[in-house]
Design a protein around this motif. Sequence first.
Motif, PDB file in Angstrom:
ATOM      1  N   UNK A  84      48.837  13.997  -8.107  1.00 14.72           N
ATOM      2  CA  UNK A  84      48.261  15.251  -8.589  1.00 14.72           C
ATOM      3  C   UNK A  84      46.887  15.522  -7.986  1.00 14.72           C
ATOM      4  N   UNK A  85      46.374  14.608  -7.180  1.00 16.71           N
ATOM      5  CA  UNK A  85      45.039  14.780  -6.612  1.00 16.71           C
ATOM      6  C   UNK A  85      45.012  15.929  -5.605  1.00 16.71           C
ATOM      7  N   UNK A  86      43.885  16.643  -5.519  1.00 14.55           N
ATOM      8  CA  UNK A  86      43.764  17.737  -4.532  1.00 14.55           C
ATOM      9  C   UNK A  86      43.432  17.193  -3.143  1.00 14.55           C
ATOM     10  N   UNK A  87      44.332  16.392  -2.604  1.00 16.05           N
ATOM     11  CA  UNK A  87      44.103  15.777  -1.293  1.00 16.05           C
ATOM     12  C   UNK A  87      44.211  16.848  -0.206  1.00 16.05           C
ATOM     13  N   UNK A  88      43.253  16.859   0.706  1.00 14.67           N
ATOM     14  CA  UNK A  88      43.261  17.811   1.819  1.00 14.67           C
ATOM     15  C   UNK A  88      44.182  17.280   2.913  1.00 14.67           C
ATOM     16  N   UNK A  89      45.277  17.993   3.226  1.00 15.49           N
ATOM     17  CA  UNK A  89      46.209  17.485   4.235  1.00 15.49           C
ATOM     18  C   UNK A  89      45.701  17.627   5.655  1.00 15.49           C
ATOM     19  N   UNK A  90      44.549  18.300   5.831  1.00 21.38           N
ATOM     20  CA  UNK A  90      44.073  18.545   7.180  1.00 21.38           C
ATOM     21  C   UNK A  90      44.893  19.640   7.836  1.00 21.38           C
ATOM     22  N   UNK A  91      44.977  19.598   9.147  1.00 15.39           N
ATOM     23  CA  UNK A  91      45.722  20.633   9.867  1.00 15.39           C
ATOM     24  C   UNK A  91      46.448  20.031  11.053  1.00 15.39           C
ATOM     25  N   UNK A  92      47.424  20.762  11.541  1.00 19.98           N
ATOM     26  CA  UNK A  92      48.147  20.402  12.754  1.00 19.98           C
ATOM     27  C   UNK A  92      47.553  21.213  13.898  1.00 19.98           C
ATOM     28  N   UNK A  93      47.054  20.536  14.912  1.00 22.93           N
ATOM     29  CA  UNK A  93      46.458  21.206  16.055  1.00 22.93           C
ATOM     30  C   UNK A  93      47.354  21.051  17.274  1.00 22.93           C
ATOM     31  N   UNK A  94      47.323  22.058  18.158  1.00 28.70           N
ATOM     32  CA  UNK A  94      48.138  22.036  19.371  1.00 28.70           C
ATOM     33  C   UNK A  94      47.285  22.444  20.566  1.00 28.70           C
ATOM     34  N   UNK A  95      47.565  21.837  21.698  1.00 26.29           N
ATOM     35  CA  UNK A  95      46.887  22.174  22.948  1.00 26.29           C
ATOM     36  C   UNK A  95      47.933  22.321  24.058  1.00 26.29           C
ATOM     37  N   UNK A  96      48.032  23.500  24.695  1.00 19.70           N
ATOM     38  CA  UNK A  96      47.292  24.732  24.390  1.00 19.70           C
ATOM     39  C   UNK A  96      47.847  25.432  23.157  1.00 19.70           C
ATOM     40  N   UNK A  97      47.085  26.372  22.635  1.00 17.06           N
ATOM     41  CA  UNK A  97      47.473  27.128  21.451  1.00 17.06           C
ATOM     42  C   UNK A  97      46.792  28.491  21.503  1.00 17.06           C
ATOM     43  N   UNK A  98      47.438  29.578  21.085  1.00 14.66           N
ATOM     44  CA  UNK A  98      48.776  29.633  20.467  1.00 14.66           C
ATOM     45  C   UNK A  98      49.920  29.703  21.476  1.00 14.66           C
ATOM     46  N   UNK A  99      49.587  29.847  22.776  1.00 13.19           N
ATOM     47  CA  UNK A  99      50.632  29.975  23.786  1.00 13.19           C
ATOM     48  C   UNK A  99      50.738  28.672  24.575  1.00 13.19           C
ATOM     49  N   UNK A 100      51.951  28.260  24.812  1.00 12.39           N
ATOM     50  CA  UNK A 100      52.193  27.098  25.651  1.00 12.39           C
ATOM     51  C   UNK A 100      53.331  27.432  26.602  1.00 12.39           C
ATOM     52  N   UNK A 101      53.673  26.493  27.478  1.00 20.02           N
ATOM     53  CA  UNK A 101      54.675  26.771  28.501  1.00 20.02           C
ATOM     54  C   UNK A 101      55.911  25.902  28.334  1.00 20.02           C
ATOM     55  N   UNK A 102      57.037  26.514  28.561  1.00 19.71           N
ATOM     56  CA  UNK A 102      58.310  25.801  28.592  1.00 19.71           C
ATOM     57  C   UNK A 102      58.271  24.726  29.683  1.00 19.71           C
ATOM     58  N   UNK A 103      58.716  23.517  29.318  1.00 32.25           N
ATOM     59  CA  UNK A 103      58.780  22.428  30.278  1.00 32.25           C
ATOM     60  C   UNK A 103      57.507  21.641  30.444  1.00 32.25           C
TER      61      UNK A 103
END
Length: 227
Positions: A84-103
């Motif tokens: 029940x604790x208000x634990x901060x889950x943090x965040x998911x980061x991506x590089x590059x973001x928001x656009x990336x390339x196929x392959x």
Amino acid sequence: MADVHCRSGGTDTPDRGCLTMECPAKTPGGEEGTPVIWRQAPKSITNPTWTDYPAVSGPTCLYDPQPENVLANIAARILNDFRQLPVNPGSLEAQPFPHTLKGGPTNFYATTGEQGFDVTILGQAVHLTATPANYTYAFGDGTNLGPTPAAGYSIPEAEWLNNETRTSHIYTDTGNYQATLTTSFTGTYSVNNGPPLPINGTLDITTPAKTIHVWKTEKALVADTCQ
């Protein structure tokens, strides 16, 4: 332990106030209480003897021959309180973001850490610690990574789409994908500044989805510069 013999100093030193105390029944027809003096011994002493139990309070009336074991009751409910604790889950980061390339390898990493909380449980001061232990990356295209202890890390921009890390993912199709991260926290708790005790169970928290836009590139030979 509750000393029903009212000994406040030693085996031959009765407490006169305790001996003369009256403990009338709390309800009509109920049982009378027993005058006692409470004594305690340190947990660090194995098989303590009588001299290891100094008096700590009393005299008082004991109405229940089996007083509540607060530590055991806290242990029985601590996992639920932990979740029940208000634990901060943090965040998911991506590089590059928001656009990336196929392959190309898109680097993902988590941003969270150990967190501490001070709460009151059954009238006792309890300190809880939540520590990230494992991560599960869901990349949104039907593939997952984990559970893994790898939180990932940020890399320089010059390495984006070239350097494949332990938590990178390569998208094979263009599109928009909803990526999430589930972090599994383990915990410890200590009661009244006592030693930290492990919590038997985990707290699993999933971050809000992050949209990853996957594009494609096309190569062509030209007779002049791009301009």
